[in-house]
Motif scaffolding. Structure first.
Motif, PDB file in Angstrom:
ATOM      1  N   THR A 151       0.839  -1.199   0.000  1.00  0.00           N
ATOM      2  CA  THR A 151       0.000   0.000   0.000  1.00  0.00           C
ATOM      3  C   THR A 151       0.874   1.250   0.000  1.00  0.00           C
ATOM      4  O   THR A 151       2.048   1.211   0.362  1.00  0.00           O
ATOM      5  CB  THR A 151      -0.916   0.036   1.242  1.00  0.00           C
ATOM      6  OG1 THR A 151      -0.101   0.037   2.425  1.00  0.00           O
ATOM      7  CG2 THR A 151      -1.851  -1.159   1.266  1.00  0.00           C
ATOM      8  N   THR A 167      -2.372   4.408  -3.334  1.00  0.00           N
ATOM      9  CA  THR A 167      -3.344   3.314  -3.336  1.00  0.00           C
ATOM     10  C   THR A 167      -4.488   3.596  -2.365  1.00  0.00           C
ATOM     11  O   THR A 167      -5.637   3.208  -2.607  1.00  0.00           O
ATOM     12  CB  THR A 167      -2.672   1.985  -2.979  1.00  0.00           C
ATOM     13  OG1 THR A 167      -2.074   2.072  -1.672  1.00  0.00           O
ATOM     14  CG2 THR A 167      -1.598   1.633  -3.998  1.00  0.00           C
ATOM     15  N   ARG A 219      -9.249  -0.651 -10.561  1.00  0.00           N
ATOM     16  CA  ARG A 219      -8.286  -0.623  -9.457  1.00  0.00           C
ATOM     17  C   ARG A 219      -6.909  -1.081  -9.923  1.00  0.00           C
ATOM     18  O   ARG A 219      -5.892  -0.468  -9.594  1.00  0.00           O
ATOM     19  CB  ARG A 219      -8.777  -1.499  -8.315  1.00  0.00           C
ATOM     20  CG  ARG A 219      -7.770  -1.616  -7.162  1.00  0.00           C
ATOM     21  CD  ARG A 219      -8.222  -2.591  -6.106  1.00  0.00           C
ATOM     22  NE  ARG A 219      -9.349  -2.080  -5.334  1.00  0.00           N
ATOM     23  CZ  ARG A 219     -10.579  -2.547  -5.398  1.00  0.00           C
ATOM     24  NH1 ARG A 219     -10.858  -3.579  -6.214  1.00  0.00           N
ATOM     25  NH2 ARG A 219     -11.549  -2.028  -4.664  1.00  0.00           N
ATOM     26  N   THR A 230      -3.681   1.333  -9.892  1.00  0.00           N
ATOM     27  CA  THR A 230      -2.631   0.938  -8.955  1.00  0.00           C
ATOM     28  C   THR A 230      -1.310   0.705  -9.674  1.00  0.00           C
ATOM     29  O   THR A 230      -0.246   1.141  -9.214  1.00  0.00           O
ATOM     30  CB  THR A 230      -3.044  -0.333  -8.197  1.00  0.00           C
ATOM     31  OG1 THR A 230      -4.250  -0.075  -7.471  1.00  0.00           O
ATOM     32  CG2 THR A 230      -1.955  -0.760  -7.220  1.00  0.00           C
ATOM     33  N   SER A 269       0.245   3.984 -10.544  1.00  0.00           N
ATOM     34  CA  SER A 269       0.781   4.691  -9.374  1.00  0.00           C
ATOM     35  C   SER A 269       2.134   4.142  -8.958  1.00  0.00           C
ATOM     36  O   SER A 269       2.985   4.886  -8.471  1.00  0.00           O
ATOM     37  CB  SER A 269      -0.206   4.606  -8.206  1.00  0.00           C
ATOM     38  OG  SER A 269      -0.220   3.320  -7.631  1.00  0.00           O
ATOM     39  N   TRP A 270       2.354   2.823  -9.134  1.00  0.00           N
ATOM     40  CA  TRP A 270       3.653   2.244  -8.808  1.00  0.00           C
ATOM     41  C   TRP A 270       4.673   2.514  -9.907  1.00  0.00           C
ATOM     42  O   TRP A 270       5.858   2.678  -9.629  1.00  0.00           O
ATOM     43  CB  TRP A 270       3.522   0.740  -8.588  1.00  0.00           C
ATOM     44  CG  TRP A 270       2.812   0.356  -7.329  1.00  0.00           C
ATOM     45  CD1 TRP A 270       1.642  -0.331  -7.211  1.00  0.00           C
ATOM     46  CD2 TRP A 270       3.217   0.644  -5.985  1.00  0.00           C
ATOM     47  NE1 TRP A 270       1.287  -0.483  -5.897  1.00  0.00           N
ATOM     48  CE2 TRP A 270       2.241   0.103  -5.119  1.00  0.00           C
ATOM     49  CE3 TRP A 270       4.303   1.305  -5.424  1.00  0.00           C
ATOM     50  CZ2 TRP A 270       2.325   0.201  -3.733  1.00  0.00           C
ATOM     51  CZ3 TRP A 270       4.386   1.408  -4.041  1.00  0.00           C
ATOM     52  CH2 TRP A 270       3.411   0.864  -3.220  1.00  0.00           C
TER      53      TRP A 270
END
Length: 652
Positions: A52, A56, A89, A93, A96-97
């Motif tokens: 997380t 996230t 999602r 996600t 974002s990484w």
């Protein structure tokens, strides 16, 4: 088919649903990224499975809102079910990484959910990369309320920049309508900024929003401006009757709603296309690029100014600083945070010890911790300096805090810069009373003596040793008096003579050793009143505590700092974009944008009281302050303030 001369016309007529996702990928160039990075999407999901982050957590909040009625894409049933939410999602996600510096921000969920209707997860992932990195640069910068209040960041500067450009285009193409908006104080950004942020997906029915995306991927970002101008033109007569923002919004809302009406569908669609591609064909990619380059620095400066004023307004206590001085403290604090940030790290709002030392280095000569050479003596001196800075750091931050925040820095600096003789004596007493029992003992006095000896190198080095010897000997004297004992004057005189009459060529390490041994056989306990007596006994110490320590601070910005401050993140973004262009697989749609050439103007700076120059080779005064005239950007600043208000920051 893409090379056919009729391809563009076919796209404008409308893409078949079965081919829409593939053609989006081809037209945007994302297909090349996907082929060049096969398996990367799945690898990211596997690598970070179960982990997380702040991004996230924000994604989860928006996904929970996604399933509520009347939230993002309410017309599409897939996002009311777990399967559709899980697909969204995973894509958000993974991105974002992949791009942790940006992570996730508002409107990404809206755009990505639209992409997933016609594409696979991997296709949507790479199209999102293309949108964020190349087609709409700066639209999806991090919009974190903490950062907007506490960190000078050009968040979402791309969307704000294009909003300014859009208003300039309205003024140029529809001057009558523009003058009416100015006269009635109707703000275009009330309705138009969300168009750009969501690429019209949240503004018009999905059927038409997909047609906008069709054209966006084929023709580039100019289509966003052309459609916006067309919408205003279509509703021009009604908009000329508006008197406030509410009426303005109602007219545009009714227009977009009417697009779904069978009676309006054909006429509105036809007029929309005709106006967009004929009347506003003057809006080209080259014009958009040129306007972006022209307005970039103005917008960044406006956002930077807004963020600074917002952070200052949110201080609980300005601690006696003037408006100009608090602005300089802001620049010093957040400048140190910014330049301490490692590549791809998220911005921080609290200082660690290294960042605190960087801030002090911008204000003082001793904060730079410079040494003449790498000898053991000089390294010992530097270590003492580090200990003093670490002591200040612990004092500035509260025990329960994980670092120094802006308020802590303001309060701590005010205690130094705005205090008088007695308050400075109390400040140093508390600084060395580490156990907070109201007493200074042997170790505290020796630590203070060493660190003051180091500080005196930047104040009056020729008087330093005598002053420090006085501090040590009179600490012993006052301790005896506090215990009710009668101090032996002869013994005190002998101790003072032994300390002061040492070899003038003694090295710093030798002097530190003398200080360590000076109270080795004594038991010293000094309360604050006794400490005041000790300082007032020696004139040099009294002068240092009265004004000498304060005078080592320079609360001004050098010319170099002011130049760095303005637009620093803009240039970082340009550098990052250049790296991407250098490393990404070339695509047919990729276009180089010229870098901005104008030099940034000097930002506001302030002056502190005059500072005495330390008589030491270790002191190098900061560059003198140039009194350049500050460029006035009030109109741009007001526009940026309003745009931030529309984004939810209502403290303008």
């Amino acid at each position: 088919m893409v090379r056919e001369p009729t391809f563009g016309k076919l796209v404008r007529v409308g893409l078949p649903n079965a081919l829409r996702g593939e053609l989006w990928e081809v037209c945007s160039g994302a297909i090349y990224l996907r082929f060049a990075n096969q398996g990367v999407y799945e690898d990211i999901l596997r690598k970070y499975e179960g982990q997380t982050s702040t991004s996230t957590e924000e994604i989860e909040k928006d996904l929970n809102r996604q399933v509520e009625p009347m939230k993002s894409l309410p017309e599409y049933s897939a996002y009311q079910k777990p399967e559709g939410i899980n697909r969204l999602r995973r894509v958000l996600t993974a991105y974002s990484w992949k791009n942790p510096e940006l992570g996730y921000c508002q409107a990404m969920n809206i755009v990505t959910s639209a992409l997933l209707i016609y594409t696979s997860e991997e296709q949507a992932f790479w199209i999102l990369n293309t949108l964020v990195d190349r087609m709409c640069p700066g639209y999806y910068r991090q919009m974190d309320v903490r950062l907007m209040h506490h960190f000078y960041s050009t968040s979402m500067y791309g969307a704000l920049l294009d909003q300014i450009i859009f208003e300039q285009l309205v003024e140029k193409t529809m001057p009558l309508l523009w003058n009416h908006f100015k006269k009635t104080d109707v703000q275009l950004s009330v309705a138009c900024l969300p168009w750009f942020l969501s690429l019209y997906i949240n503004s018009m029915p999905l059927l038409f929003a997909f047609r906008v995306l069709d054209c966006l991927f084929m023709e580039g970002p100019r289509i966003l401006f052309q459609i916006g101008l067309a919408v205003l033109k279509l509703n021009g007569e009604e908009l000329l009757q508006t008197k406030d923002d509410g009426a303005f919004l109602d007219i545009l809302k009714d227009f977009f709603t009417s697009l779904d009406s069978p009676t309006e569908h054909e006429t509105s669609s036809g007029r929309n296309k005709r106006l967009t591609y004929r009347e506003f064909a003057m809006v080209t990619d080259e014009l958009v690029t040129e306007l972006r380059r022209t307005n970039q620095l103005k917008v960044v400066a406006g956002i930077e100014s807004y963020t600074k004023r917002s952070a200052i307004r949110h201080l609980n206590d300005t601690a006696g600083f003037s408006k100009d001085d608090i602005a300089t403290v802001y620049d010093k604090f957040f400048g140190a945070l910014y330049y301490s940030k490692q590549q791809d790290d998220k911005p921080e709002t609290r200082m660690n010890l290294d960042t605190f030392q960087r801030m002090l280095a911008s204000m003082t000569s001793w904060g730079k911790l410079k040494v003449m050479d790498d000898t053991s003596d000089e390294q010992a001196v530097k270590q003492v300096g580090r200990q003093f800075i670490a002591r200040l750091y612990q004092y500035f931050k509260l025990d329960h805090e994980q670092g120094i925040d802006f308020q802590g820095a303001v309060t701590g600096l005010s205690e130094i810069l705005h205090g008088d003789l007695m308050s400075h004596i109390g400040f140093f007493f508390k600084l060395y009373d580490e156990d907070k029992d109201g007493l200074l003992r042997n170790a505290d006095i020796i630590a203070m003596a060493k660190e003051l000896l180091w500080l005196f190198r930047y104040y009056k080095p020729d008087l330093a040793w005598d002053a420090i010897c006085s501090l040590v000997v009179h600490s012993d004297e006052q301790s005896e008096i506090a215990r009710g004992e009668e101090p032996e004057e002869a013994e005190l005189a002998r101790q003072l003579a032994e300390l002061t009459m040492t070899d003038p060529s003694a090295t710093p390490v030798q002097r530190f050793s003398q200080l360590d041994a000076s109270l080795s056989s004594k038991t010293v306990e000094i309360a604050e009143p006794s400490f005041r007596m000790i300082i007032l006994t020696n004139e040099c110490l009294e002068m240092f505590f009265d004004h000498g320590f304060v005078d080592t601070f320079r609360l001004v910005q050098s010319t170099t700092e002011r130049t760095k401050s303005l637009g620093r993140e803009l240039f970082e973004n340009l550098f990052a974009e250049g790296k991407k262009l250098a490393t990404d697989v070339p695509t047919p749609t990729a276009k180089l944008r010229p870098s901005p050439s104008p030099s940034p103007s000097a930002s506001q700076h302030t002056h502190s009281p005059s500072v005495s120059s330390p008589s030491s080779v270790y002191n190098q005064s900061p560059p003198s302050d140039d009194n350049k005239e500050k460029a006035k950007k009030q109109d741009m600043s007001d526009e940026v303030d309003y745009l931030f208000t529309e984004l939810g920051h209502l403290d303008v």
